[in-house]
Design a protein around this motif. Sequence first.
Motif, PDB file in Angstrom:
ATOM      1  N   GLU A  86       0.795  -1.216   0.000  1.00  0.00           N
ATOM      2  CA  GLU A  86       0.000   0.000   0.000  1.00  0.00           C
ATOM      3  C   GLU A  86       0.832   1.272   0.000  1.00  0.00           C
ATOM      4  O   GLU A  86       0.343   2.342  -0.403  1.00  0.00           O
ATOM      5  CB  GLU A  86      -0.932   0.008   1.224  1.00  0.00           C
ATOM      6  N   TYR A  87       2.085   1.203   0.416  1.00  0.00           N
ATOM      7  CA  TYR A  87       2.908   2.400   0.511  1.00  0.00           C
ATOM      8  C   TYR A  87       3.625   2.720  -0.799  1.00  0.00           C
ATOM      9  O   TYR A  87       4.167   3.817  -0.956  1.00  0.00           O
ATOM     10  CB  TYR A  87       3.935   2.224   1.626  1.00  0.00           C
ATOM     11  N   GLY A 127      -0.538  14.200  -2.840  1.00  0.00           N
ATOM     12  CA  GLY A 127      -0.967  13.687  -1.545  1.00  0.00           C
ATOM     13  C   GLY A 127       0.001  13.990  -0.423  1.00  0.00           C
ATOM     14  O   GLY A 127       0.133  13.192   0.512  1.00  0.00           O
ATOM     15  N   ILE A 128       0.717  15.107  -0.522  1.00  0.00           N
ATOM     16  CA  ILE A 128       1.670  15.478   0.507  1.00  0.00           C
ATOM     17  C   ILE A 128       1.379  16.888   0.998  1.00  0.00           C
ATOM     18  O   ILE A 128       0.714  17.674   0.331  1.00  0.00           O
ATOM     19  CB  ILE A 128       3.127  15.398  -0.004  1.00  0.00           C
ATOM     20  N   ASN A 129       1.904  17.203   2.168  1.00  0.00           N
ATOM     21  CA  ASN A 129       1.772  18.530   2.752  1.00  0.00           C
ATOM     22  C   ASN A 129       3.083  19.279   2.561  1.00  0.00           C
ATOM     23  O   ASN A 129       4.112  18.866   3.108  1.00  0.00           O
ATOM     24  CB  ASN A 129       1.439  18.409   4.245  1.00  0.00           C
ATOM     25  N   PRO A 130       3.115  20.367   1.787  1.00  0.00           N
ATOM     26  CA  PRO A 130       4.371  21.093   1.550  1.00  0.00           C
ATOM     27  C   PRO A 130       5.040  21.573   2.833  1.00  0.00           C
ATOM     28  O   PRO A 130       6.269  21.741   2.865  1.00  0.00           O
ATOM     29  CB  PRO A 130       3.942  22.271   0.677  1.00  0.00           C
ATOM     30  N   ASP A 131       4.259  21.770   3.900  1.00  0.00           N
ATOM     31  CA  ASP A 131       4.840  22.234   5.162  1.00  0.00           C
ATOM     32  C   ASP A 131       5.653  21.134   5.854  1.00  0.00           C
ATOM     33  O   ASP A 131       6.437  21.431   6.760  1.00  0.00           O
ATOM     34  CB  ASP A 131       3.737  22.715   6.109  1.00  0.00           C
ATOM     35  N   TRP A 132       5.470  19.891   5.439  1.00  0.00           N
ATOM     36  CA  TRP A 132       6.201  18.782   6.055  1.00  0.00           C
ATOM     37  C   TRP A 132       7.502  18.459   5.312  1.00  0.00           C
ATOM     38  O   TRP A 132       8.201  17.516   5.685  1.00  0.00           O
ATOM     39  CB  TRP A 132       5.324  17.529   6.098  1.00  0.00           C
ATOM     40  N   ASN A 180       1.767   8.788   8.021  1.00  0.00           N
ATOM     41  CA  ASN A 180       2.203   7.391   8.025  1.00  0.00           C
ATOM     42  C   ASN A 180       3.321   7.116   9.013  1.00  0.00           C
ATOM     43  O   ASN A 180       3.927   6.037   8.973  1.00  0.00           O
ATOM     44  CB  ASN A 180       2.666   6.997   6.622  1.00  0.00           C
ATOM     45  N   ALA A 181       3.588   8.097   9.914  1.00  0.00           N
ATOM     46  CA  ALA A 181       4.651   7.954  10.921  1.00  0.00           C
ATOM     47  C   ALA A 181       5.955   7.516  10.262  1.00  0.00           C
ATOM     48  O   ALA A 181       6.532   6.478  10.593  1.00  0.00           O
ATOM     49  CB  ALA A 181       4.239   6.968  12.013  1.00  0.00           C
ATOM     50  N   TYR A 197       8.825   6.808  14.604  1.00  0.00           N
ATOM     51  CA  TYR A 197       8.715   6.855  13.154  1.00  0.00           C
ATOM     52  C   TYR A 197       9.724   5.915  12.507  1.00  0.00           C
ATOM     53  O   TYR A 197      10.787   5.646  13.048  1.00  0.00           O
ATOM     54  CB  TYR A 197       8.954   8.278  12.644  1.00  0.00           C
ATOM     55  N   ARG A 198       9.362   5.435  11.302  1.00  0.00           N
ATOM     56  CA  ARG A 198      10.270   4.622  10.520  1.00  0.00           C
ATOM     57  C   ARG A 198      11.131   5.525   9.632  1.00  0.00           C
ATOM     58  O   ARG A 198      10.771   6.672   9.360  1.00  0.00           O
ATOM     59  CB  ARG A 198       9.504   3.631   9.644  1.00  0.00           C
TER      60      ARG A 198
END
Length: 449
Positions: free
Chosen positions: A46-47, A75-80, A105-106, A170-171
């Motif tokens: 799934e990843y 599907g991403i947050n630019p701030d992250w 997704n940690a 987190y991984r």
Amino acid sequence: MSIVCGIPILESVYCLACARWVWQKCLYTAGHESENWGLATAEEFEYVPHLCRLILAVYEDDLCNPIWDPPGGYGINPDWVILKKDYEETRGRVTPYMIYLDHDNADIVLAVRGLNLAKESDYAVLLDNKLGQTKFNGGYVHNGLLKAAVWLFEAECGVLRELIERNPNYRLTFAGHSLGAGVVALLVMVAVQNRDKLGNIERNRVRCFAMAPVRCVSLNLAVRYADIINSVVLQDDFLPRTTAALEDVFKSLFCLPCLLCVMCLKETFTLEEKKLKDPRRLYAPGRLYHIVERKPLRIGRFPPVVRTAVPVDGRFEHIVLSTNATADHAIVWIERESQRALDLMLEKDRSMEIPSKQKMDRQESLVREHSEEYRAALQRAVALDIPLAFSPSSYGTFRDVEEGETSGKSSGEVSSSSTKKRRESWDDLAERLFNTDEAGDMVYKRSVS
């Protein structure tokens, strides 16, 4: 006269042999090499589409105003996004990359983009290798990719360590495509060897996903690191199958079908045993995921199926004569087909209505199955006498040295030590079951009533 009469017969035999070879190669599509592999599950796959989109995001100059985003967005947050470096900042040592803190997704993700055909520095990295040039951890690796991986690790290990310490649950995931896939495959090996620089992160929290990777590690390393490296290959992709010098591939870029045909002919008449016995021969790394979505002599694409295994022999050894051999290498197609495959897996799971508890049990059983398959692959490598291969220990990939033992023991010493231990255990058993009479013969002990 008889010799002259035999020439047409020889010509006929030669033509039939060539026709048979072409026919076999035309039928060698549709995932022939993975037809006996098991089917991947949604939990383990799934990843992959998400990581493909993260790799695609590295191509964007401004993630807040994307230009090349796939359907549905990245599907991403630019701030992250912790950092994002281009060619000027990497100084041509490696392709552009991005570190993304994925809170959903940690996960801490380092994503590396693929080869840029317009950049000479990328060619310099890819072509910097000769057969058997560089050894690493008991095997052979691609020299240019290893140098790029070491540079990237030294440049970003401080940032990664800080993120790991701030997010202890987190991984750490490395992801890349094509040239970047080879870099991250060697990067995760370097990271595992230097976990002290990453805050002593546990090995099972580190993983790598290599999309359409270049062949970059010897067979013993490809199998030994299958517990943390995952390679994703779409149908007939030529690069994970290319064993010739990559310099010849890119010199013949405009006549690539001719080169692939010559390579097919050469590999067809090379014995499998000879390939396996060469310790310098490089392979696609880790566990393999093969996305199959075309069938022989059929037009169009079919619902994709994902097969997975940790093969030792038959590990993408043959070039496939296919019109899609180069198109299947594109990260855009890999993202699209992997998402389709995942949607089909999830739809099948929903139709079966798996309860949450059973789903958790299946995830645990999946980890056990992967571990058993990984150990079986290591044992298979030993059974085939793969150079530098060894049997698995109870601690995973590496032979952990027990207290009081030295790491410099040879395989002969280890073998003699285990033989001595077995002999001692047999002597103890014989002493419990038998007595020695006056003549020196062994007599079975009778139970005393």
